[in-house]
Design a protein around this motif. Structure first.
Motif, mmCIF file in Angstrom:
data_model
loop_
_atom_site.group_PDB
_atom_site.id
_atom_site.type_symbol
_atom_site.label_atom_id
_atom_site.label_comp_id
_atom_site.label_asym_id
_atom_site.label_seq_id
_atom_site.Cartn_x
_atom_site.Cartn_y
_atom_site.Cartn_z
ATOM 1 N N TRP A 77 8.914 -16.207 -3.044
ATOM 2 C CA TRP A 77 7.818 -15.935 -2.673
ATOM 3 C C TRP A 77 7.279 -16.022 -1.333
ATOM 4 C CZ3 TRP A 77 4.825 -13.362 -5.958
ATOM 5 C CH2 TRP A 77 3.609 -13.332 -5.770
ATOM 6 N N SER A 78 7.389 -14.937 -0.646
ATOM 7 C CA SER A 78 7.614 -14.624 0.936
ATOM 8 C C SER A 78 6.280 -14.327 1.296
ATOM 9 C CB SER A 78 8.663 -13.548 1.228
ATOM 10 O OG SER A 78 8.603 -13.174 2.615
ATOM 11 N N PRO A 79 5.900 -14.936 2.403
ATOM 12 C CA PRO A 79 4.517 -14.502 3.058
ATOM 13 C C PRO A 79 4.211 -13.434 3.608
ATOM 14 C CG PRO A 79 5.490 -16.323 4.159
ATOM 15 C CD PRO A 79 6.557 -16.017 3.108
ATOM 16 N N CYS A 80 5.495 -12.699 3.963
ATOM 17 C CA CYS A 80 5.882 -11.309 4.488
ATOM 18 C C CYS A 80 5.148 -10.217 3.346
ATOM 19 C CB CYS A 80 7.270 -10.725 4.562
ATOM 20 S SG CYS A 80 7.891 -11.872 5.852
ATOM 21 N N LEU A 81 5.107 -10.582 2.109
ATOM 22 C CA LEU A 81 4.520 -9.658 1.120
ATOM 23 C C LEU A 81 3.097 -9.686 1.202
ATOM 24 C CD1 LEU A 81 6.857 -10.631 -2.031
ATOM 25 C CD2 LEU A 81 7.217 -8.676 -0.539
ATOM 26 N N ASP A 82 2.385 -10.588 2.017
ATOM 27 C CA ASP A 82 1.052 -10.590 1.778
ATOM 28 C C ASP A 82 0.693 -9.669 3.302
ATOM 29 O OD1 ASP A 82 0.602 -12.107 -0.103
ATOM 30 O OD2 ASP A 82 0.855 -13.797 0.981
ATOM 31 N N VAL A 83 1.598 -9.225 4.163
ATOM 32 C CA VAL A 83 1.352 -8.323 5.218
ATOM 33 C C VAL A 83 1.227 -6.801 4.883
ATOM 34 C CG1 VAL A 83 2.101 -7.574 7.339
ATOM 35 C CG2 VAL A 83 2.406 -9.895 6.661
ATOM 36 N N GLU A 84 0.126 -6.154 5.327
ATOM 37 C CA GLU A 84 -0.127 -4.784 5.024
ATOM 38 C C GLU A 84 1.111 -4.003 5.592
ATOM 39 O OE1 GLU A 84 -3.227 -1.094 5.607
ATOM 40 O OE2 GLU A 84 -3.809 -3.036 6.398
ATOM 41 N N ASN A 85 1.572 -2.976 4.813
ATOM 42 C CA ASN A 85 2.536 -2.088 5.152
ATOM 43 C C ASN A 85 3.916 -2.967 5.529
ATOM 44 O OD1 ASN A 85 1.256 0.300 4.860
ATOM 45 N ND2 ASN A 85 0.546 0.125 7.327
ATOM 46 N N ASN A 86 4.273 -4.164 4.727
ATOM 47 C CA ASN A 86 5.330 -4.945 4.957
ATOM 48 C C ASN A 86 6.796 -4.375 4.492
ATOM 49 O OD1 ASN A 86 6.565 -5.811 2.029
ATOM 50 N ND2 ASN A 86 4.302 -6.003 2.001
ATOM 51 N N ASN A 87 7.705 -5.036 5.116
ATOM 52 C CA ASN A 87 8.954 -4.505 4.927
ATOM 53 C C ASN A 87 9.950 -5.277 3.844
ATOM 54 O OD1 ASN A 87 11.056 -2.630 6.544
ATOM 55 N ND2 ASN A 87 12.271 -4.350 6.633
#
Length: 438
Positions: A220-230
């Motif tokens: 469960w990566s915090p990156c997935l909560d970022v808009e237009n994530n990679n």
């Protein structure tokens, strides 16, 4: 500035959506198991020979128990240069490659990550390309290797440990700084944490230089909560295929109290082509923040147990008369005073910390491996380590740290350094096998 060219792989997009769905379902089970315990009670975590107590509180939210579902994610490959640059050529080849990373808790062969037929890129050419893009920025931090006088440096294995988090500067700026750091020291093995651009930068660029690699994303990566994530961040391990043969790769989702946590590790079993000797190298990133010391200790115990099991399996397969040596890199998020550090230092695996060689007595860690400014003030800590089997390896050299004056008053990250963690780079060599067996 070199022109940005963007590609979108629909195959990767679909694969990534399926991966996120599976991880959501798995994490829901983990979250449900946690809820079985009263949040006002204490969770007893048994780790090796000791039992400790961990109080559950609102910080459980740090494990990313967000109810919001991620939007459709695109894996985007962004070139680092013009159509005639080496960086562009390496990245353009990634469009047709599958993006779905192997799951944690699995064995994985990274051989397909490398196109053995492609002409290897010239690292000095790539480094020069990075320097050209960064020419208007402050000069790179100057660091020197400290020679220990031990071992045979002629066959040294250079290992880099580095946490390069996603929130350290924007990607358009830091990607060149990251590549410059790696290319400057030209390591044989690279262990990275918080990697969120594996498919569109790290893997294709380093594959063009001859590195095989493996990537294990956080569940469960915090990156997935970022808009237009990679996509999710995680741990990545790279090794020079001309120097090492891959024997086995294991992905781990670290456990505590028999529950899977959000932290991961990779253990790669390699054979040195020059010496024919097998060894294991691992990369991990333990739970962050104060108040989670007991959880980190349990995660460390789980990693040590898995290291022992993998090493024993390789010993059996290799029919080795001696223990398979280990190199373990990671951001442990723990000072030397913490229990997880003591577990590694006193483990029956015979591990020692390479960076103690910087101290005058060889017994103390450096004063810092990360130095940043938080809203609460300056944060200067030793959290990153390179552990090694001291009975099997000599430490030939370690890369010294920049001084406070070199780092500057704004600390890290900065305009000339892309992370709030400093890279750790060590040169190792195998000891005489007759001495190891004694």
């Amino acid at each position: 500035m070199l022109e940005e060219v963007t590609y979108v792989s629909k195959r990767r997009q679909i694969a990534s959506i399926h991966a996120i769905t599976e991880l959501q379902e798995e994490y829901s089970v983990f979250e449900a198991n946690l809820k079985q315990f009263n949040t006002s009670s204490q969770l007893c975590i048994s780790a090796e020979h000791h039992s400790h107590n961990l109080t559950t509180d609102k910080h459980i939210a740090v494990l990313q128990t967000s109810k919001s579902k991620p939007e459709i994610m695109e894996i985007v490959a962004c070139s680092m240069g013009s159509s005639t640059s080496s960086l562009y050529s390496a990245l353009a080849k990634t469009v047709s490659r599958p993006a779905l990373p192997p799951p944690c808790d699995s064995n994985y062969n990274p051989g397909n990550d490398l196109d053995l037929d492609q002409d290897p890129a010239d690292p000095s050419e790539l480094l020069q390309e990075c320097k050209e893009v960064l020419r208007n920025r402050p000069a790179q931090l100057q660091r020197a290797f400290v020679q220990t006088g031990h071992g045979d440096a002629r066959q040294a294995i250079r290992v880099m440990q580095w946490n390069c988090p996603m929130d350290a500067l924007n990607w358009a700026e830091r990607k060149y700084l990251i590549l410059q750091e790696i290319l400057t020291y030209n390591p044989d093995i690279i262990c990275l944490q918080e990697v969120d651009h594996y498919f569109d930068m790290f893997q294709p660029i380093l594959a063009s230089l001859g590195y095989q690699s493996s990537f294990c994303p956080k569940p469960w990566s915090p990156c997935l909560d970022v808009e237009n994530n990679n996509g999710p961040d995680g741990c990545a391990l790279f090794f020079n295929h001309k120097r090492f043969q891959s024997l086995n790769t294991t992905h781990l989702r670290l456990s505590a109290m028999m529950l899977k946590t959000n932290q991961v590790a990779i253990i790669a079993a390699l054979r040195c082509r020059a010496t024919e000797r097998a060894f294991c190298v691992a990369v991990t990133h333990l739970k962050a923040r104060s108040g989670w010391e007991v959880l980190r200790s349990a995660q460390g115990s789980d990693l040590l147990r898995n290291l022992r099991n993998v090493a024993q399996r390789i010993e059996t397969e290799e029919q080795s008369d001696t223990d398979i040596p280990l190199i373990v890199c990671g951001d442990f998020n723990a000072e030397p005073s913490e229990d997880v550090y003591r577990k590694f230092a006193t483990s029956n695996l015979g591990l020692d910390s390479a960076y103690k060689h910087l101290s005058t007595d060889g017994k103390n860690e450096p004063p810092y491996t990360t130095w940043k400014i938080r809203p609460s003030g300056e944060s200067c800590h030793t959290l990153d380590y390179v552990w090694y089997s001291h009975r099997a390896f000599d430490v030939n050299a370690v890369l010294d740290f920049p001084t406070a004056e070199q780092i500057g008053p704004n600390r890290l990250p900065s305009y000339n350094y892309p992370s709030d963690h400093l890279s750790l780079v060590c040169d190792f060599s195998f000891k005489d096998p007759t001495l190891v067996s004694q």
